[in-house]
Design an enzyme around this catalytic site. Structure first.
Site, PDB file in Angstrom:
ATOM      1  N   ASN A 126       0.827  -1.212   0.000  1.00  0.00           N
ATOM      2  CA  ASN A 126       0.000   0.000   0.000  1.00  0.00           C
ATOM      3  C   ASN A 126       0.861   1.263   0.000  1.00  0.00           C
ATOM      4  O   ASN A 126       1.886   1.320   0.663  1.00  0.00           O
ATOM      5  CB  ASN A 126      -0.928   0.033   1.219  1.00  0.00           C
ATOM      6  N   MET A 127       0.378   2.238  -0.739  1.00  0.00           N
ATOM      7  CA  MET A 127       1.098   3.496  -0.902  1.00  0.00           C
ATOM      8  C   MET A 127       1.605   4.046   0.426  1.00  0.00           C
ATOM      9  O   MET A 127       2.723   4.539   0.533  1.00  0.00           O
ATOM     10  CB  MET A 127       0.152   4.497  -1.554  1.00  0.00           C
ATOM     11  N   LYS A 128       0.778   3.936   1.433  1.00  0.00           N
ATOM     12  CA  LYS A 128       1.103   4.501   2.746  1.00  0.00           C
ATOM     13  C   LYS A 128       2.347   3.870   3.375  1.00  0.00           C
ATOM     14  O   LYS A 128       3.125   4.552   4.030  1.00  0.00           O
ATOM     15  CB  LYS A 128      -0.106   4.268   3.654  1.00  0.00           C
ATOM     16  N   GLY A 129       2.515   2.565   3.122  1.00  0.00           N
ATOM     17  CA  GLY A 129       3.708   1.894   3.621  1.00  0.00           C
ATOM     18  C   GLY A 129       3.679   1.564   5.098  1.00  0.00           C
ATOM     19  O   GLY A 129       2.611   1.366   5.674  1.00  0.00           O
TER      20      GLY A 129
END
Lengths: 246, 518
Positions: A126-129
């Site tokens: 996920n982009m958020k990491g």
């Protein structure tokens, strides 16, 4: 390299102190405490001290035990290579891909089998990491597919073939009765059978996964608890670049 | 203790929740699903499995032609009942054997079908009513310890091992036992049959397993002098059927969320909305407390950021449950203690959220979920985080308290882990029993400002959802950062529009029963 023998450290070098806790399926009594002590002694420990023993249910007792182990281990002889060794930032990885591979890298990840716990694969993709480290979806030079939970290994292999995936990330959180190892093995075997194994960087992950276990299962790398997305990304691009060179 | 909150904002949130649910409810009323129809057959008394272990309710519903299905399975089945004179169980078995086919009775008049169904509908309603009355009298005779009610999970895969673990946990002080399902079950479009001894990450929910655990908990409850509640999962593709079985076997709680399956299991949203409605109608009548799944927003994304979404989901879950006829006292809205332990003042944020929920939903038996996301192999730290979770729960008067396990990130709990977790909770909740009554929250302080911020953001979120509609909002990643299309996901092929003559005899019976509180 010279041997470096170590024992557990309590408060004095080589005292070998360990703590154990366990449940025995017996009513608690002083005899149960003694049974716990003898059991630990039979495990090979000395100076066994049952510091807590009590009933936790009808027919079950709980113990806390301190003891000393006579064994020592030579840490200089231990081999457990880590896959988390290619320290690179997201920007460096993107630049590395542009230069060394020259096209976007296609990465697919999934929680395989019946496992529905996507917390690990999501942290990586996920982009958020995770812990302030961006997930693979954020990398410019990655084309990332998060296939989510409960993905059948057949479907994942089909997807790999159709989308010409470069790196495959399989996640397992549930480990009950060896389901994780079974699923990982099935995926590796299926890729082999389809002739795809050499075309992908195959990675497994999960809180119980170690890199050693991964190599035993025929994976290129395994990532356990605390892994950052950039560590996985760095491994993937380094491995791909080596294949390009060959 | 009390936080100053803007009541007008709370009212606004409820208005918005009603605006969000209304169009979905209109959609629900015009549709049904294969699982609703199978639940109807199960309530009538159809059970068992046919060839290849396929449950008889599945065989019957799958055999209906599409046109016939739009009128509901009950009518087709009622026609066969009227003509054959068999009871529902025998008729189901005869159809499974191939001795009869539902299509052969198409000419039987509808009035005869309805007449043949009547006594079986009445019998099911009476049996569920008896189960409910039985629970009430048991709770009077064997009162539970004061809330927060300690809730633990058993999940060995083997119902008989689960029984041993459940009895041990009850002796240690557990008041609610949840049998976690095998991980794949939420995606099965049928309910497995009979007692089961194998599963992954949990034990299959079957009616036989419900019965085995119910009997064990009743027995230990008598011995301990306090009733022990039983919980399972009405989620996934078979929500209404699980609700029907739970009603018949006197489960006390069911995990049941209006959006969980859509967001976290990729189950089709239309399927979920329709299924949750009928399952909640049943839960309302059977006296079962639902537990909603807001904890999932926090485990998949940042807990501080997701707080407004949790509150928004609570308002939406409350609205859907009320529309299905559930009283507030049966709506166990969910929350979880999932803020990163490294965050300074994270504990204050947890207290703010828990107290805010308590004040906004004063009659709801709130379900408080333990830390999971930030639990590691460090069991010692895990036990400490659980202690602060326990403190927050007792301070803010949560009702259903899922005990956190020190081994959360490691394995499904050992018997000893459960005992330690319960001991932790009992210690904290005893030593700090009236702490919340003794302290005042500083006006304008960190806790109050956090609560007000969450409420304001929640209203803003609900405004956006109300403007575009719930189905579109889900498609646009409004919840949990996940996008689901209205016609995508699992189970969509099991959704169908109702014919104007559609008939589900239990809908009318359940609505009627609501008028006369049992």
């Amino acid at each position: 390299m010279s041997a470096q023998m170590v024992k557990p450290y309590g408060d004095t070098m080589n005292d070998g102190k360990v703590q154990l806790s366990f449940t025995l399926p017996v009513e608690w009594s002083e005899a149960a405490d003694e049974a716990a002590r003898q059991l630990v002694a039979r495990m090979g420990f000395s100076d066994v001290s049952v510091v807590e023993g009590r009933a936790i249910a009808t027919g079950f007792s709980f113990f806390v035990v301190y003891a000393s182990t006579p064994h020592a281990i030579d840490v200089s002889a231990i081999k457990a290579p880590s896959a988390r060794t290619h320290a690179m930032s997201m920007e460096e990885i993107d630049a590395f891909v542009a230069e060394r591979i020259g096209r976007k890298v296609r990465i697919a990840g999934a929680c395989i089998g019946t496992d529905a716990h996507t917390v690990g694969i999501d942290a990586i993709l996920n982009m958020k990491g995770y812990k302030g480290d961006y997930g693979l979806e954020r990398y410019h030079m990655f084309e990332t597919y998060n296939l989510g939970s409960q993905v059948a290994t057949e479907d994942l292999v089909r997807f790999t073939k159709e989308r010409q995936i470069d790196a495959l990330l399989a996640s397992q959180v549930v480990t009950q009765k060896g389901s994780d190892v079974r699923n990982f093995t099935e995926l590796a075997e299926l890729l082999e059978a389809e002739g795809l194994r050499d075309r992908v960087v195959l990675i497994c992950g999960g809180p119980r996964v170690t890199n050693l276990m991964a190599s035993e299962l025929g994976y290129d790398a395994g990532f356990g608890r605390g892994t950052l997305p950039s560590e996985v990304a760095a491994f993937v691009v380094t491995a791909l670049a080596e294949r390009v060179r060959q | 203790m009390e936080i100053q909150i803007d009541r007008a904002r709370v009212e606004r949130a409820r208005e918005l929740a009603a605006r969000i649910a209304a169009p979905v409810e209109a959609f629900i009323a015009a549709h049904s699903t294969v699982s609703v129809e199978r639940a109807v057959l199960r309530l009538l008394g159809v059970d068992g499995v046919g060839a290849d272990e396929v449950p008889v309710p599945n065989l019957l519903v799958d055999a209906l032609d599409p046109e016939c299905r739009t009128r509901g399975a009950a009518l087709a089945f009622g026609r066969a009942l009227a003509e054959t004179g068999l009871d529902p169980a025998a008729l189901g078995a005869a159809i499974a054997d191939g001795a009869h086919r539902l299509a052969d009775f198409a000419d039987v008049p509808e009035a005869a079908a309805r007449g043949a169904l009547r006594p079986h509908v009445d019998a099911a309603m009476a049996r569920i009513g008896e189960r409910r009355a039985q629970r009430r009298s048991l709770l009077e005779r064997l009162p539970q310890l004061p809330p927060p009610l300690l809730y633990v999970i058993v999940a060995s895969g083997n119902i008989y091992e689960d029984r041993t673990a459940a009895i041990a946990a009850a002796e240690a002080g557990a008041q609610i036992i949840a049998v976690i399902r095998s991980t794949g079950q939420s995606l099965l479009d049928f309910v497995p049959y009979g007692p089961t001894t194998e599963g992954f990450g949990g034990t299959y929910a079957t009616q036989a397993n419900f019965r085995i655990m119910r009997a064990a908990l009743d027995e230990v409850g008598e011995r301990l002098g306090r009733y022990v509640m039983l919980t399972n999962y009405a989620s996934g593709l078979c929500m209404p059927e699980i609700a029907a079985m739970a009603a018949l076997e006197r489960l006390d709680m069911l995990l049941n969320d209006s959006m969980y399956g859509i967001l976290f299991r990729d189950i089709n949203m239309k399927r979920t909305f329709i299924d949750q409605h009928f399952s909640r109608m049943l839960n309302g009548y059977s006296g079962i407390i639902i537990n909603t799944g807001e904890d999932n927003y926090l485990t998949t994304a940042d807990a501080v950021e997701q707080a407004p979404a949790v509150l928004a989901s609570q308002f939406i879950n409350e609205e859907f449950a009320e529309r299905a006829g559930m009283p507030a006292t049966q709506i166990g809205l969910g929350d979880a203690y999932e803020i990163n332990p490294d965050l300074e003042d994270g504990f204050l944020f947890q207290v703010a959220q828990a107290q805010l929920t308590r004040q906004i939903f004063p009659n709801a038996p709130l379900k408080y979920m333990p830390p999971t996301k930030h639990m590691t192999g460090d069991i010692f730290k895990g036990h400490l985080i659980d202690a602060l979770f326990n403190l927050t729960s007792v301070m803010t008067k949560q009702h259903i308290h899922l005990c956190g396990m020190l081994t959360e990130a490691i394995h499904t709990p050992f018997l000893g882990d459960r005992a330690l977790a319960i001991e932790n909770a009992r210690y904290i909740m005893g030593t700090a029993r009236h702490f919340g009554d003794e302290i005042a929250i500083k006006p304008g302080g960190i806790i109050e400002r956090r609560a007000q911020h969450v409420l304001a953001e929640c209203v803003a979120l609900l405004e956006r959802v109300a403007d575009i509609g719930l189905m579109q909002a889900i498609e646009r990643k409004t919840f949990a950062d996940v996008s689901r299309p209205p016609d995508g996901g699992r189970g969509f092929d099991g959704v169908f529009a109702r014919h104007p003559e559609y008939y589900n005899p239990f809908e009318a019976a359940l609505r009627g029963a609501r008028e006369v509180p049992a």
